[in-house]
Enzyme design. Sequence first.
Site, PDB file in Angstrom:
ATOM      1  N   ASP A  63       0.852  -1.188   0.000  1.00 38.20           N
ATOM      2  CA  ASP A  63       0.000   0.000   0.000  1.00 38.20           C
ATOM      3  C   ASP A  63       0.893   1.245   0.000  1.00 38.20           C
ATOM      4  O   ASP A  63       1.668   1.456   0.937  1.00 38.20           O
ATOM      5  CB  ASP A  63      -0.891  -0.012   1.246  1.00 38.20           C
ATOM      6  CG  ASP A  63      -2.021   1.004   1.180  1.00 38.20           C
ATOM      7  OD1 ASP A  63      -1.825   2.058   0.561  1.00 38.20           O
ATOM      8  OD2 ASP A  63      -3.092   0.748   1.750  1.00 38.20           O
ATOM      9  N   CYS A  90      -6.498   4.280  -2.459  1.00 39.30           N
ATOM     10  CA  CYS A  90      -6.601   2.851  -2.134  1.00 39.30           C
ATOM     11  C   CYS A  90      -7.773   2.126  -2.790  1.00 39.30           C
ATOM     12  O   CYS A  90      -7.594   1.162  -3.529  1.00 39.30           O
ATOM     13  CB  CYS A  90      -6.678   2.682  -0.617  1.00 39.30           C
ATOM     14  SG  CYS A  90      -5.198   3.274   0.242  1.00 39.30           S
ATOM     15  N   HIS A 105     -10.617  -3.152   1.840  1.00 33.90           N
ATOM     16  CA  HIS A 105     -10.899  -1.739   1.554  1.00 33.90           C
ATOM     17  C   HIS A 105     -11.712  -1.496   0.280  1.00 33.90           C
ATOM     18  O   HIS A 105     -11.492  -0.520  -0.431  1.00 33.90           O
ATOM     19  CB  HIS A 105      -9.590  -0.927   1.497  1.00 33.90           C
ATOM     20  CG  HIS A 105      -9.792   0.512   1.886  1.00 33.90           C
ATOM     21  ND1 HIS A 105      -8.795   1.455   1.831  1.00 33.90           N
ATOM     22  CD2 HIS A 105     -10.888   1.164   2.339  1.00 33.90           C
ATOM     23  CE1 HIS A 105      -9.249   2.622   2.232  1.00 33.90           C
ATOM     24  NE2 HIS A 105     -10.533   2.473   2.549  1.00 33.90           N
ATOM     25  N   ASP A 123      -0.648  -0.304  -4.874  1.00 31.71           N
ATOM     26  CA  ASP A 123      -1.852   0.373  -5.356  1.00 31.71           C
ATOM     27  C   ASP A 123      -1.573   1.784  -5.873  1.00 31.71           C
ATOM     28  O   ASP A 123      -2.263   2.270  -6.762  1.00 31.71           O
ATOM     29  CB  ASP A 123      -2.940   0.403  -4.276  1.00 31.71           C
ATOM     30  CG  ASP A 123      -2.479   0.989  -2.945  1.00 31.71           C
ATOM     31  OD1 ASP A 123      -1.282   1.322  -2.808  1.00 31.71           O
ATOM     32  OD2 ASP A 123      -3.324   1.096  -2.034  1.00 31.71           O
TER      33      ASP A 123
END
Length: 506
Positions: A38, A78, A128, A312
């Site tokens: 991430d 995200c 998420h 991401d």
Amino acid sequence: MRTKNMFKVKKLIVALMGCLFFTVSLAQKPNILFVFADQLRSQELSCYGGVNIKTPNLDRLADEGLMMTNAISTYPICSPFRGMLLTGLYPLKSGISNNDHPLNPELPSFAKSCKKEGYNTAYIGKWHIDGIGRTAYIPEERRLGYDHWQALECTHNYFKSLYFHNNEVEPKYWKGFDAEAQTKAAQDYIRARDTEKPFFLTLSWGPPHDPYIAPQEYMDKVEPKKLILRENVTEHLMEEELQNNPRFKIPERYIHSHAKLRVRAKDENIIRKRYAGYLAATLALDDYIGELLQTLEEEGILDNTIVVFTSDHGDQLGSHQFYGKNVPFAESISIPFLVRYPKVLKQGTIADNLLSPIDMFSTVFGMANIDHHEIDGVDLTPAIVNEAVDARDAILLMNLTHFNNTSLINGLDTYRGIQTKKYTYARYEDKTPWLLFDNENDPFQVNNLVGNSAYTGLIKTLDKKLDKLLIEAQDPENTKEIYDRIMRENPKRIMVNEFRKVNPDL
């Protein structure tokens, strides 16, 4: 009677042979281990030219397989990335128009496609894309086809991190640093796998996303004062333009609550401290990749497993004095994409093909010869393996809403843009050009060519390419229309109403 019995025996033999063929064909299908971090920008990995740390295990993936140098995060925050990755669809088709917005669980997905092909499916880590609550239980029907489940919607409390295990409604805690514990869970899954069927395992880590921390052994390896900062950390003209000439009004309470965060993008001491934690976490992830590769080797399945690593989106870390991500600069949109699969990829393959998140799994599935649902993405395997003509000449860039932290902190308006191999271009919703960079001659993007009459023709050409991509993405380039849709899909998004009170046109 004998003839009848012989017929039954023949049928049984045929059935057994069919089962045997099915088992053999399944066993021949490659496993897929897809790992993503991430907020890890490509510029930090040593295989991509990073100068502050060494990442030998990620470099190994590049050395023994494929490194793509033009992997671009279309919408660099995200949830939209995850929606694009898991469905192959643009954000407004998957429903993920912003962080914490629910993806339609009825949509086709790559995990569902894998199950149809006989794969076992597993997801471990940060999810998420559920949009119901960051610590809420996610039932089986909203997991997009993943069976084994050790995940949570979202947390960045890395040393006290929750997750739900399969269908248990009471959460558990990952032991210690969550990325390390999640890696061990992935190793356990691989060791305990059903050897008669291939697996499709997705491992989603939270670091190096802020709060920029890692186990102390890694923090001790990076000294903030010795770090080499990117040359554009001192560039501030574009940031000041947004702060001094806002194109929209930010609700008063957000101005005050985010004021201190602006300092983190300007103060060099703060940048260095945060950057050090970011790199420490990256060192940890590199070690975990090494442990995963070792487990695959010990199980004798490394060469029959497609191992993928990506992220991401990136992180500005003070570049252009912007905070976070979601801006169309290289630090936010340029992400690593590394693949090891010796049955298809030559060692040390370096490909400059343009790759969007919507292309990622279709490309991996192309390498695996797996069928999947109809998507917006394309399979880049033929172009990569055969060095053929590029499947894409531009990647779509976008920010669809105002109400995420990076937009609020940076004063960032919605925008649309495109990335080619040479240029980064972005415009505002009213079609006013905002940014144009020649990335070959200006790799740190400090010379904005918008307003330079020599590039008027190029901007018109790029606008035409952008218009075409927006049609493909079913993007109306209309914030009011998108906000109306968000409120229909999720009436609890009170931030939309807050923005509309101070921006009546929205």
